[in-house]
Scaffold this active site. Structure first.
Site, PDB file in Angstrom:
ATOM      1  N   GLY A 138       0.793  -1.222   0.000  1.00  0.00           N
ATOM      2  CA  GLY A 138       0.000   0.000   0.000  1.00  0.00           C
ATOM      3  C   GLY A 138       0.822   1.266   0.000  1.00  0.00           C
ATOM      4  O   GLY A 138       2.009   1.282  -0.341  1.00  0.00           O
ATOM      5  N   CYS A 139       0.182   2.359   0.414  1.00  0.00           N
ATOM      6  CA  CYS A 139       0.777   3.695   0.296  1.00  0.00           C
ATOM      7  C   CYS A 139       2.029   3.878   1.140  1.00  0.00           C
ATOM      8  O   CYS A 139       2.863   4.732   0.850  1.00  0.00           O
ATOM      9  CB  CYS A 139      -0.249   4.751   0.675  1.00  0.00           C
ATOM     10  SG  CYS A 139      -1.686   4.825  -0.421  1.00  0.00           S
ATOM     11  N   ASN A 140       2.170   3.111   2.206  1.00  0.00           N
ATOM     12  CA  ASN A 140       3.345   3.235   3.063  1.00  0.00           C
ATOM     13  C   ASN A 140       4.579   2.553   2.479  1.00  0.00           C
ATOM     14  O   ASN A 140       5.703   2.772   2.938  1.00  0.00           O
ATOM     15  CB  ASN A 140       3.074   2.618   4.431  1.00  0.00           C
ATOM     16  CG  ASN A 140       2.531   1.205   4.350  1.00  0.00           C
ATOM     17  OD1 ASN A 140       1.365   1.018   4.050  1.00  0.00           O
ATOM     18  ND2 ASN A 140       3.366   0.206   4.592  1.00  0.00           N
TER      19      ASN A 140
END
Length: 355
Positions: A138-140
């Site tokens: 994901g975004c992390n």
């Protein structure tokens, strides 16, 4: 003994050629629901680069199958990722023959062989290049991967490692008219970002052409593990991304703790940080982080600017902000910066850098 310090030595970004205003996206899908229109037209995002579905004969957009979305992810990911890597290498004055390690990050499709193998073939990287694919975090994930890239560079002084975040978010869209999917469809854009990392002998950032990667710190909130996730939608026959409405507050409430841990034992306080490069997760997320860390609008100007001009670019968002900071030419030798990404888990990742 002189320390061997991993540095970010170059950056390159790329987006698809077509850019759309939020109104143009609403028009393309003939969205009339006032609640959904208000989500798109909130004002925090002006344009996004997207690969919209092809047009039907009646002017409507065709609903793509999961297989077609995966093909979009593969084709566009190779093109965007390749261009971002080439730009990164060109700015460094390097060639593909200089790359010894390649890490590719993506959450917008699953490929086997992965993007690293396909980029190696497409760009003509040495077949001996070590590779790592980080998929589905994901975004992390950009900072999760950067920690691994930094570790490899530290173990191989003088050799070039490249990380590329490749997110074709329009290959993860479901258009079913619900508020759940509309929030996702209003937020994410397509883009790729690559950085080069080399470990060199030195005493900090002074005189170097890129910031030193000093330390990483992370935190996960298991109680919010379902707040951001992919589900399989039987009715649509596709994966569908879910965002809980409380995500901004969960992230904000935990930002202070992880940043304090990042700065622990460094002798630094938050007031000593000159540059903040925070993931462009959305206006509410950015505002929540700002309030909890006591940051100003100026501190997160690149974060909000990237959100405005590109939307949420998932794992590569913070690198678009980093590129904007470099273009300002304001970072001075000795100054410190904090990189921060947030995503599923729920997770916050941070890194401390020094110019």
């Amino acid at each position: 003994m002189t320390a061997v310090l991993p540095r970010i030595v170059s950056v390159g970004t790329d987006v698809p050629p077509d850019s759309y205003t939020q109104q143009e996206v609403l028009d393309a899908f003939h969205v009339e629901d006032p609640r959904i229109r208000s989500v798109f037209l909130s004002g925090s995002i002006e344009r996004r680069h997207l690969l919209l579905p092809p047009l039907e004969s009646d002017g409507s957009r065709r609903l793509e199958t999961q297989g077609e979305l995966l093909s979009k992810h593969r084709a566009n990911g190779i093109e965007m990722g390749g261009r971002a890597v080439e730009t990164c290498l060109k700015r460094l004055g390097a060639t593909v023959a200089d790359v010894r390690y390649l890490c590719a990050v993506s959450s917008t499709g699953l490929l086997t062989p992965g993007l690293t193998a396909r980029l190696l073939k497409e760009l003509g990287l040495p077949t001996s290049t070590s590779r790592l694919d980080v998929v589905g975090m994901g975004c992390n994930a950009g900072l999760n991967a950067l920690a691994a890239v930094s570790g490899w560079a530290h173990a191989h002084p003088g050799e070039l490692a490249v990380m590329v975040c490749v997110e074709t978010c329009s290959a993860a869209y479901v258009f079913d008219g619900t508020m759940r999917t509309s929030v996702v469809n209003s937020l994410f854009g397509d883009g790729a970002a690559a950085i080069g990392v080399i470990a060199e002998e030195g005493e900090g950032g002074a005189g170097a052409h890129g910031p030193v990667l000093l330390k990483f710190a992370s935190t996960m909130m298991p109680e919010a593990i379902e707040a951001m996730r992919y589900d399989w939608d039987d009715e649509q026959g596709k994966f569908s991304f879910y965002l809980d409405r409380d995500v901004p507050y969960v992230v904000g409430a935990n930002a202070e703790e992880v940043v304090d841990r990042l700065l622990a034992d460094t002798g630094l306080r938050r007031s000593d940080i000159s540059h903040w490069l925070v993931h462009s997760g959305g206006k509410k997320v950015i505002d929540s982080v700002r309030v909890n860390l006591g940051l100003t609008a100026h501190d997160v100007r690149h974060t909000t600017g990237v959100l405005r001009d590109y939307g949420n670019l998932s794992s590569g968002s913070f690198l678009f902000s980093y590129q904007r900071l470099l273009e300002e030419e304001l970072a001075q030798p000795g100054e410190y910066g904090v990189l921060m990404t947030m995503g599923p888990g729920s997770t916050i990742e941070t890194a401390l850098v020094q110019w």
